[in-house]
Design an enzyme around this catalytic site. Sequence first.
Site, PDB file in Angstrom:
ATOM      1  N   THR A  13       0.832  -1.204   0.000  1.00 52.09           N
ATOM      2  CA  THR A  13       0.000   0.000   0.000  1.00 52.09           C
ATOM      3  C   THR A  13       0.861   1.246   0.000  1.00 52.09           C
ATOM      4  O   THR A  13       0.652   2.176  -0.797  1.00 52.09           O
ATOM      5  CB  THR A  13      -0.901   0.008   1.247  1.00 52.09           C
ATOM      6  OG1 THR A  13      -1.662  -1.188   1.272  1.00 52.09           O
ATOM      7  CG2 THR A  13      -1.836   1.198   1.229  1.00 52.09           C
ATOM      8  N   CYS A  46     -26.522  11.358  12.819  1.00 46.60           N
ATOM      9  CA  CYS A  46     -26.161   9.974  12.501  1.00 46.60           C
ATOM     10  C   CYS A  46     -24.916   9.622  13.315  1.00 46.60           C
ATOM     11  O   CYS A  46     -23.871  10.280  13.179  1.00 46.60           O
ATOM     12  CB  CYS A  46     -25.873   9.832  11.009  1.00 46.60           C
ATOM     13  SG  CYS A  46     -25.263   8.195  10.547  1.00 46.60           S
ATOM     14  N   CYS A  97     -26.138   8.996   3.719  1.00 46.84           N
ATOM     15  CA  CYS A  97     -27.127   9.215   4.767  1.00 46.84           C
ATOM     16  C   CYS A  97     -27.305  10.720   4.927  1.00 46.84           C
ATOM     17  O   CYS A  97     -26.333  11.429   5.235  1.00 46.84           O
ATOM     18  CB  CYS A  97     -26.669   8.587   6.080  1.00 46.84           C
ATOM     19  SG  CYS A  97     -27.715   9.044   7.484  1.00 46.84           S
ATOM     20  N   GLU A 118      20.943  -9.095  -2.670  1.00 52.67           N
ATOM     21  CA  GLU A 118      20.665  -9.626  -1.341  1.00 52.67           C
ATOM     22  C   GLU A 118      19.182  -9.516  -1.030  1.00 52.67           C
ATOM     23  O   GLU A 118      18.453  -8.747  -1.670  1.00 52.67           O
ATOM     24  CB  GLU A 118      21.476  -8.866  -0.287  1.00 52.67           C
ATOM     25  CG  GLU A 118      21.157  -7.387  -0.212  1.00 52.67           C
ATOM     26  CD  GLU A 118      22.131  -6.625   0.674  1.00 52.67           C
ATOM     27  OE1 GLU A 118      22.943  -7.263   1.350  1.00 52.67           O
ATOM     28  OE2 GLU A 118      22.077  -5.386   0.668  1.00 52.67           O
ATOM     29  N   LYS A 139      22.800  -3.766  -5.418  1.00 59.99           N
ATOM     30  CA  LYS A 139      23.754  -2.667  -5.261  1.00 59.99           C
ATOM     31  C   LYS A 139      24.908  -2.830  -6.237  1.00 59.99           C
ATOM     32  O   LYS A 139      25.329  -3.959  -6.532  1.00 59.99           O
ATOM     33  CB  LYS A 139      24.341  -2.658  -3.836  1.00 59.99           C
ATOM     34  CG  LYS A 139      23.311  -2.601  -2.715  1.00 59.99           C
ATOM     35  CD  LYS A 139      23.980  -2.773  -1.358  1.00 59.99           C
ATOM     36  CE  LYS A 139      22.970  -2.761  -0.225  1.00 59.99           C
ATOM     37  NZ  LYS A 139      23.616  -3.008   1.092  1.00 59.99           N
ATOM     38  N   LYS A 155      15.823  -8.433   0.765  1.00 60.22           N
ATOM     39  CA  LYS A 155      15.351  -7.232   1.457  1.00 60.22           C
ATOM     40  C   LYS A 155      14.528  -7.675   2.661  1.00 60.22           C
ATOM     41  O   LYS A 155      13.374  -8.087   2.529  1.00 60.22           O
ATOM     42  CB  LYS A 155      14.515  -6.347   0.533  1.00 60.22           C
ATOM     43  CG  LYS A 155      14.142  -5.015   1.166  1.00 60.22           C
ATOM     44  CD  LYS A 155      13.407  -4.130   0.181  1.00 60.22           C
ATOM     45  CE  LYS A 155      13.149  -2.773   0.821  1.00 60.22           C
ATOM     46  NZ  LYS A 155      12.340  -2.848   2.048  1.00 60.22           N
ATOM     47  N   CYS A 167     -28.575   4.920  11.644  1.00 59.90           N
ATOM     48  CA  CYS A 167     -29.649   5.756  12.201  1.00 59.90           C
ATOM     49  C   CYS A 167     -31.007   5.532  11.559  1.00 59.90           C
ATOM     50  O   CYS A 167     -32.012   6.099  12.029  1.00 59.90           O
ATOM     51  CB  CYS A 167     -29.271   7.231  12.102  1.00 59.90           C
ATOM     52  SG  CYS A 167     -29.171   7.850  10.400  1.00 59.90           S
TER      53      CYS A 167
END
Length: 756
Positions: A49, A454, A448, A126, A311, A128, A432
């Site tokens: 994300t 609410c 709503c 390598e 790298k 991570k 509600c």
Amino acid sequence: MVAAVESTDDLEALSLDDARSEAQRLTERILAARDAYYGADAEVVDDATYDGWMHRLEALERLHPEVQGQDSPTLTVGAASGTLFAPVEHAERMLSLDNVFSDDEFLAWTARVERDAGRAPHYLCELKIDGLALSLRYERGRLVTAATRGDGRVGEDVTENVLRIAGIPHVLEGSGHPDLVEVRGEVFFTVADFASLNAFQQEHGDRLFANPRNAASGSLRQKSEGKNERQLRAMDERLSRLRLTVHGIGAWVDPPVETQSEVYGLLHAWGLPTSPYFRVVDSGAGADDFIRHYGEHRHDVEHEIDGIVVKVDELALHDELGATSRAPRWAIAYKYPPEQVNTKLLDIVVSVGRTGRATPFAVMEPTRVAGSVVRQATLHNQDVVKAKGVLIGDTVVLRKAGDVIPEVLGPVVELRDGTERAFVMPQHCPECGFPLAPAKEGDIDLRCPNARSCPAQVRGRVEHIGSRGGLDIEGLGEVSAAALTQPVRPDVPPLVTEAALFELTAEDLFGIDVVVRDAETGLARLLEDGTPDTRSPFRRQRRKTDRAFDPEGPFDGDESAILSKSAEELLANLELAKTKELWRFLVSFNIRHVGPVAARALAQWFGSVEAIRAADRDELAAVEGVGGIIADSLLDWFEVDWHREIVERWQAAGAQLATPGHPGPGAAVAAGGVLDGLTVVATGSLDGYTREGAKDAIIRAGGKAASSVSKKTDFVAAGPGAGSKLDKAEELGVRILDAAQFHVLVTEGPAALGDN
């Protein structure tokens, strides 16, 4: 193999205003995630994300360079160090890494490296490790300090805890050690140790960790002060299970080696823990083979990985290739795509947010994906549910990626048995009972209309009031906001609307039980066993002399109970909030389109809510940073009777809805000040000022509080953690002030600073 990242296909169609709004949205999310991860023992979003947000922001800034400020997350590293630990300035900047998500992107990077280097270098590949970055400072072979990354310049001193981690030498082996060397590495839990740690936590009634990375961060950033014997044992248990793998050097004058792989050999000879999972190859194609291999075998190692770091092996090329403000050009992180799993769709329920939008959410059998257990995922609206073709009872494909995490991709149709049923969007608000309807004709989303009372909308607004961008009220977060507006008991919540916020008393806070709501979904947060996370956030404390005390009983004054610490702090912080800056109140009114920038402009020009309310559309729109759309929003908001009630009751309760000493609409600008006509940037930690307080001090002195450094900047006030803004000021020759000089500047003006 292509990682799933947030789509950028829509960016070219955005107007400049929409691009600015999108950049602000992404920046706020990225900074909040950084603050949570680097600055607190808190759960944060997963890597997929976060990477998706960064990928989208980078693409947006390429298309619209004018939306990129000097404080953009794409130009900075990590987050400023918190307040739990003493600050440590790294001898050499501790950079982050740029990311690629596909073979094409990776090979394009190797092509740029080889072009800039003038030859094909060797590459060190390598794993991570999905852990917490750490810097170890050794002086003449002895460990002096251990620090977190922080903002790349200043981290937090966690030496005391690091000394208790097995495998980290306090004194390096061998001889001939440099006077100073900073060793960089990653702190982590193995998969097995993480499982054992959560078993230990569960056995002792403590909260479980979502994933090994958050557990590592939380374990390393603990203070022993104030802990009882049981808590100290738990702390030792967590620290004893941590591991470290070193992967490079920071500060080191003239290292006696020529390659990164030789560095690893030397670090290993010194007794430092290095990874056995690395390989040196002589081409980008060889590195790509390494990436593909561990993409298929990522679960064959003892710790979690989220990609491969590649790298340039030759150290001489590191200086030649250089670095950006946040990452070296001689290294890259290839991020693997988030994992996909199958799970059962148990139900689709509808949640209502702060703005009244009704959003369907998938409720699924708990399943682990991308490092955490997932039970819920947004489905956006009824049209998306239909488009995905999912039925309640389906086996669905779930992944974590992009802007919406986790994400239901679709059903596994061949596993249907006929018991599945279609989702039907409710016609009434589940909170509600008001009929749901589009805000305007043609809208797909249903809302709503009961904005005043609410419970879900009130909860969202109260949480927004307590946020850092609002009144910044310590203790008024998601749990307390839910407790005050949607408690399990009492039947009538303390706050039916936010109008009564500053009228709360100790009696209002006692006897509240609440189911904690997820900030993103608004749905009940579940524990590992699937039961709702129910709490009593303001439970009374027992007096030691009172044997008959009933914490569940009615409030009867100080005779039988005292305030709990959380209740006491909330009431005290509400009292302090009454004197916060005017712009914060304007943001906290939850007026559409009125964020911190517009609120500051309105507060500076008008000086009071009363003056804003009395202004007509032209007067509002004429204020720089406001304009017609926000002016219309302000006029519409004040037309609503219960909105006016909020203003009146807050003011009657003592809220300061005017800037003391402000001479009236427009007069502040006309009258000038000691910084009249000057532009000042405040960055880093300035002693005596909060981040917002420094901006307000500039504005009150008649100056412009800019967020980025340019040729038009007159002064930069810089404290620890200043980051790229300080670099830019030095590059442009802008005068740089410390905290003491900044105080002189905003109180007495530039002449009082003299020439030094």
